[in-house]
Design an enzyme around this catalytic site. Sequence first.
Site, PDB file in Angstrom:
ATOM      1  CG  HIS A 143      -1.877   0.980   1.451  1.00  0.00           C
ATOM      2  ND1 HIS A 143      -1.588   2.276   1.803  1.00  0.00           N
ATOM      3  CD2 HIS A 143      -3.221   0.923   1.333  1.00  0.00           C
ATOM      4  CE1 HIS A 143      -2.719   2.966   1.892  1.00  0.00           C
ATOM      5  NE2 HIS A 143      -3.717   2.169   1.609  1.00  0.00           N
ATOM      6  CG  ASP A 220       0.618  -2.274   6.148  1.00  0.00           C
ATOM      7  OD1 ASP A 220      -0.344  -2.430   6.926  1.00  0.00           O
ATOM      8  OD2 ASP A 220       0.525  -1.685   5.053  1.00  0.00           O
ATOM      9  CD  GLN A 223      -6.814  -4.336   4.102  1.00  0.00           C
ATOM     10  OE1 GLN A 223      -7.754  -5.065   4.375  1.00  0.00           O
ATOM     11  NE2 GLN A 223      -6.971  -3.073   3.752  1.00  0.00           N
ATOM     12  CE  LYS A 246      -7.255  -0.289   6.160  1.00  0.00           C
ATOM     13  NZ  LYS A 246      -8.087   0.285   5.103  1.00  0.00           N
ATOM     14  CB  CYS A 384      -3.834   3.459  -1.410  1.00  0.00           C
ATOM     15  SG  CYS A 384      -4.954   4.810  -1.102  1.00  0.00           S
TER      16      CYS A 384
END
Lengths: 426, 149
Positions: A143, A220, A223, A246, A384
């Site tokens: 991302h 990261d 998600q 999220k 993104c």
Amino acid sequence: MNAQSTAPTRTATRAATASVGDFDVTAVRRDFPILAQQIHGKPLAYLDNAASSQRPQSVIDAISHYYEHDHANVHRGVHTLSQRATDAYEGARDVVRRFIHAKDTKEIIFVRGTTEAINLVAQSFARPQLQPGDEILISGLEHHANIVPWQLVCEQTGAVLKVIPISNAGEVDFAAFETLIGPRTKLLALAHVSNALGTVVPIEKFIAVARRLSVPVLIDGAQAVPHAKVDVQALDCDFYCFSSHKMLGPTGMGVLYGKQSLLERMPPWQGGGDMILTVSFTKTTYNQLPWKFEAGTPHISGAIGLAAAIRYLERIGMERIARIEHELLEYATHQLSALPGLRIIGTAPHKAAVVSFVLDGIHPHDIGTILDTEGVAIRTGHHCAMPVMEFYRIPATARASMSFYNTFEEIDRLVAALEHTRQVLG
Amino acid sequence: MDLKDLYRDVIVDHNRNPRNFGALHPADAQADGHNPLCGDRLTVYVKLDGDRIADAKFDGAGCAISVASASLLTEAIKGKSRTAVKELFNQVHALLTQQDAQADTARLGKLAALSGVREFPARVKCASLCWHTLNAALDNAPAAPVSTE
């Protein structure tokens, strides 16, 4: 056109609660007031969870309750409300610690989101030690939030950004990684799950190599955390970043997990109140972890809402969530693949519940608009992740991303709405 | 809000069979337009005969609204003076953005088919990209692509 009544009559179409055992999706959906609404006269089918999830009533109530009964500034007052607010805020930190199995609450830094967490590490951890020619290693499916902060720090220090290529299926090339990582590598920054493709990156393998070479690792996890159990100690990464919005929590809230030994050595990245112990015009003593990195009045209600979101997720159970979402993914992949002219972008064998796709001759933006008139909310665009789009030589994709509160019937409605899209644009 | 207002037959037709599609070499003026968020990218080419638009073409890729709008644009501006094109730009802009704008079909011709776009605010930038790109071309385009995002 009534999308539900014209849902495809494929043999595989299934009942909403098939094969998920004791999971009652109808009851779960009642916990999310926003889902029970009509969009353009059709029931909302919210399939944009990778962009942002929705909130259960318990999260909304926790935030309301805080503002109705307990709000004051934290870490300051001797009065009752300040104590309550501090207890709730610091209590939330321990809920987060437990959820990702960190050793100590000192390792849980509250930030605005994944983006801020990565920027904090770039500026406070990487920047002071990077020399010209040093390398930061990322992958081709990142991302923008895990690209741009590193580009900035490279510009500031003369370090070089290296990119591990991805395969046509959307997997990070492990063999290429092993040749790219080396003595110049000062940091490995990887997505746990790709937001644009859904690929679950086998980060354990990558972390093991980095550990052997003493290369620090940032993950990261934006998600990943909402969809499966994450254990930062088992992963043995140095930093793990994720966002509250999220995972059923409030926006403007996120978490940086960092190993205490590294966080101790890092300088504060923003100055102000709350991050200090004493201030005079000649010398300031910084506060302890984690407050050293939390300058100014924090997002107190955000932390409280995030803790409520975690409690909700734990009540359902992360393993059950992963299982339900996997079934939704398999069903969506199967039904969408049957549509003529539809190509799924990102076909890694191990994926989160994200299906990115393109339709022959129809631009994703038109798909998004037409689906919206059918009550079906998906994301269209570059997500993104412009380098990912460039890799596949497409300007954009349409992306359906599922959460445990979605149903098989909503996927049928997505398919029917795509068939409708083809009729409209003929 | 009716989808048929957005995807009128004229729009669907111009998307499927864009008119004046392709590069124009040599062009007297050209400019690039790019809306990176949705992925629309186009180039507008113009051949001038004194003050008049002798020929106009476009190429690129984008959604149905941006392609149809560019196709309609190239048809509408051919033969018109720069001043007339500026007036047309203003009329189309009003059509796309003002709720009470009347579609003056006598002056707008087929461009009036774009009047449904204003009911879909997220799509106004798609329809207007080619017009802003044309403006940039006629005003001696800047090096950076035009964007309406």
